[in-house]
Design a protein around this motif. Structure first.
Motif, short mmCIF file in Angstrom:
data_model
loop_
_atom_site.label_atom_id
_atom_site.label_comp_id
_atom_site.label_asym_id
_atom_site.label_seq_id
_atom_site.Cartn_x
_atom_site.Cartn_y
_atom_site.Cartn_z
N ASP A 81 -31.24 47.55 -22.63
CA ASP A 81 -31.37 46.17 -22.51
C ASP A 81 -31.28 45.75 -21.15
O ASP A 81 -30.68 46.58 -20.21
CB ASP A 81 -30.23 45.28 -23.37
N LYS A 82 -31.58 44.44 -20.73
CA LYS A 82 -31.39 43.87 -19.42
C LYS A 82 -30.25 43.83 -19.08
O LYS A 82 -29.31 43.20 -19.80
CB LYS A 82 -32.30 42.49 -19.23
N LEU A 83 -29.68 44.51 -18.01
CA LEU A 83 -28.56 44.48 -17.63
C LEU A 83 -27.77 43.27 -16.89
O LEU A 83 -28.61 42.30 -16.35
CB LEU A 83 -28.14 45.70 -16.77
N LEU A 84 -26.45 42.86 -17.03
CA LEU A 84 -26.11 41.95 -16.31
C LEU A 84 -26.25 42.04 -15.01
O LEU A 84 -25.99 43.24 -14.43
CB LEU A 84 -24.48 41.58 -17.03
N PRO A 85 -26.09 41.02 -14.02
CA PRO A 85 -26.22 41.50 -12.37
C PRO A 85 -24.75 42.12 -11.96
O PRO A 85 -23.67 42.09 -12.53
CB PRO A 85 -25.88 39.93 -11.82
N LEU A 86 -24.75 43.06 -11.11
CA LEU A 86 -23.83 43.78 -10.61
C LEU A 86 -23.40 43.52 -9.19
O LEU A 86 -24.30 43.06 -8.37
CB LEU A 86 -24.26 45.31 -10.53
N SER A 87 -21.89 43.21 -8.89
CA SER A 87 -21.53 43.16 -7.93
C SER A 87 -21.60 44.59 -7.00
O SER A 87 -20.60 45.32 -7.09
CB SER A 87 -20.13 42.65 -7.89
N GLU A 88 -22.60 44.62 -6.03
CA GLU A 88 -22.64 45.88 -5.34
C GLU A 88 -21.41 46.42 -4.56
O GLU A 88 -21.02 47.34 -4.39
CB GLU A 88 -23.87 46.07 -4.65
N GLU A 89 -21.00 45.15 -4.00
CA GLU A 89 -19.86 45.47 -2.96
C GLU A 89 -18.42 45.95 -3.82
O GLU A 89 -18.01 46.93 -3.38
CB GLU A 89 -19.52 44.12 -2.28
N ALA A 90 -18.11 45.25 -4.87
CA ALA A 90 -17.19 45.63 -5.61
C ALA A 90 -17.15 46.93 -6.22
O ALA A 90 -16.37 47.94 -6.17
CB ALA A 90 -16.85 44.82 -6.71
N GLU A 91 -18.45 47.29 -6.75
CA GLU A 91 -18.80 48.47 -7.34
C GLU A 91 -18.81 49.75 -6.18
O GLU A 91 -18.31 50.91 -6.77
CB GLU A 91 -20.20 48.62 -8.17
N ASN A 92 -19.46 49.52 -5.12
CA ASN A 92 -19.30 50.27 -4.07
C ASN A 92 -17.95 50.86 -3.98
O ASN A 92 -17.62 51.85 -3.15
CB ASN A 92 -20.31 49.89 -3.17
N GLN A 93 -17.11 49.91 -3.68
CA GLN A 93 -15.83 49.94 -3.49
C GLN A 93 -14.97 50.77 -4.27
O GLN A 93 -14.25 51.72 -3.87
CB GLN A 93 -15.01 48.61 -2.94
N ARG A 94 -15.25 50.41 -5.43
CA ARG A 94 -14.63 51.35 -6.43
C ARG A 94 -15.03 52.78 -6.70
O ARG A 94 -14.26 53.69 -6.68
CB ARG A 94 -14.95 50.78 -7.88
N ALA A 95 -16.21 52.87 -6.40
CA ALA A 95 -17.07 54.25 -6.48
C ALA A 95 -16.36 55.16 -5.39
O ALA A 95 -16.54 56.54 -5.46
CB ALA A 95 -18.66 54.10 -6.56
N THR A 96 -16.26 54.49 -3.95
CA THR A 96 -15.87 55.22 -2.96
C THR A 96 -14.63 55.75 -3.08
O THR A 96 -14.24 56.88 -2.71
CB THR A 96 -16.08 54.35 -1.75
N GLN A 97 -13.86 54.91 -3.58
CA GLN A 97 -12.21 55.13 -3.73
C GLN A 97 -12.07 56.15 -4.85
O GLN A 97 -11.32 57.17 -4.41
CB GLN A 97 -11.32 53.78 -4.12
N VAL A 98 -12.75 56.36 -5.85
CA VAL A 98 -12.81 57.20 -7.00
C VAL A 98 -13.27 58.72 -6.23
O VAL A 98 -12.69 59.70 -6.67
CB VAL A 98 -13.40 56.65 -8.21
N SER A 99 -14.56 58.43 -5.62
CA SER A 99 -15.06 59.80 -4.93
C SER A 99 -14.16 60.39 -4.10
O SER A 99 -14.05 61.69 -4.14
CB SER A 99 -16.28 59.39 -4.58
N ASN A 100 -13.50 59.47 -3.29
CA ASN A 100 -12.54 60.27 -2.13
C ASN A 100 -11.41 60.81 -2.73
O ASN A 100 -10.70 61.85 -2.27
CB ASN A 100 -12.20 59.04 -1.21
N ASN A 101 -10.96 60.44 -3.90
CA ASN A 101 -9.64 60.73 -4.65
C ASN A 101 -9.80 61.89 -5.54
O ASN A 101 -9.01 63.13 -5.38
CB ASN A 101 -8.98 59.64 -5.44
N PHE A 102 -11.11 61.92 -6.05
CA PHE A 102 -11.28 62.90 -7.19
C PHE A 102 -12.61 63.73 -7.11
O PHE A 102 -12.87 64.37 -7.89
CB PHE A 102 -11.12 62.19 -8.73
N GLY A 103 -13.33 63.25 -6.07
CA GLY A 103 -15.03 63.88 -6.03
C GLY A 103 -14.84 65.34 -5.99
O GLY A 103 -15.91 66.02 -6.38
N GLN A 104 -13.82 65.85 -5.40
CA GLN A 104 -13.71 67.35 -5.23
C GLN A 104 -13.32 68.00 -6.51
O GLN A 104 -13.23 69.21 -6.38
CB GLN A 104 -12.91 67.79 -3.89
#
Length: 259
Positions: free
Chosen positions: A142-165
């Motif tokens: 379905d057509k997705l709701l708008p994404l807050s790129e700033e908030a999602e990039n912050q979340r993704a970066t934090q998770v990646s830094n902690n657990f990406g390896q």
């Protein structure tokens, strides 16, 4: 005395208790008050009083919200014996068939595929009995709701830094499948999707995830008094230990948001 089904909602007479699976327009019954009394008169008392005449009538949450919380808790714990009644009650309380469908989809990710499939096995009969067809359900894409790129990039970066390896595929799937897809599906409003998530986390004792998702829920419109009432409601459907295990986390979230 009229025996009613174990749960909140309209009375169902003993005669309506399902004995013939082919009987039309009859929902699968679970237990009557007579059934409960035959095993535990005290449980019948607590069901009628503290649960149905008190908890379900408290004004802090709407009946619709309480149904969303209950359905989410039952799916999270694979409590199939009460699913037929509460799925039907949720529809009666204003949860759309499309929303119930989406709750099941959402909880495949947050409670596990087997839990979601157990819910599907129950919901398909409810939908059939009510004439709910696939045209009334959310499409696969379905057509997705708008994404807050700033908030999602912050979340993704934090998770990646902690657990990406540690688990790079899990981290990538979390971004691609959950936060850039599932959470943006329009069949559930963001507040409802958060309410489903928080309820299921508390019900299944997943306290480590509550901080992030409770903050997200409150950012999505869940008030502090409503969040408090979620704990109270879930205690009845998932047990006091799960509610109390979540209390310190919820307390910390409230305190930090007030600063």
């Amino acid at each position: 005395m009229i025996a009613v089904l174990w749960g909140a909602g309209p009375a169902v007479t003993q005669e309506n208790k399902m004995t013939d699976t082919k009987k039309p327009n009859t929902l699968p019954s679970v237990l009557t008050y007579d059934d409960v009394r035959a095993v535990s008169p005290a449980l019948e008392y607590y069901t009628k009083g503290p649960l149905l005449d008190s908890l379900w009538k408290r004004p802090d949450l709407s009946p619709r919200d309480r149904s969303v919380i209950t359905v989410s808790s039952l799916i999270a714990r694979i409590q199939t014996i009460e699913m037929p009644f509460h799925f039907a009650l949720a529809l009666d309380n204003g949860v759309k068939a499309s929303e119930l469908s989406e709750i099941i989809t959402h909880l495949a990710f947050y409670a596990g595929w087997a839990n979601a499939m157990s819910a599907v096995a129950v919901a398909k009969d409810i939908f059939h009995q009510r004439g709910i067809g696939i045209d009334q359900l959310p499409p696969a894409k379905d057509k997705l709701l708008p994404l807050s790129e700033e908030a999602e990039n912050q979340r993704a970066t934090q998770v990646s830094n902690n657990f990406g390896q540690i688990a790079p595929v899990l981290v990538q799937n979390t971004t691609d499948l959950l936060f850039r897809d599932l959470w943006l599906r329009p069949a559930l409003a963001p507040r409802d999707r958060s309410l489903v998530t928080v309820s299921s986390l508390i019900a299944s004792g997943q306290v480590a995830q509550i901080t992030y998702h409770l903050n997200r829920a409150m950012d999505n419109g869940l008030t502090q008094s409503q969040a408090s009432e979620v704990l109270t409601h879930v205690a009845f459907y998932a047990g006091w230990p799960n509610a109390f295990s979540a209390l310190p986390i919820v307390k910390e979230v409230f305190e930090k948001r007030h600063k």
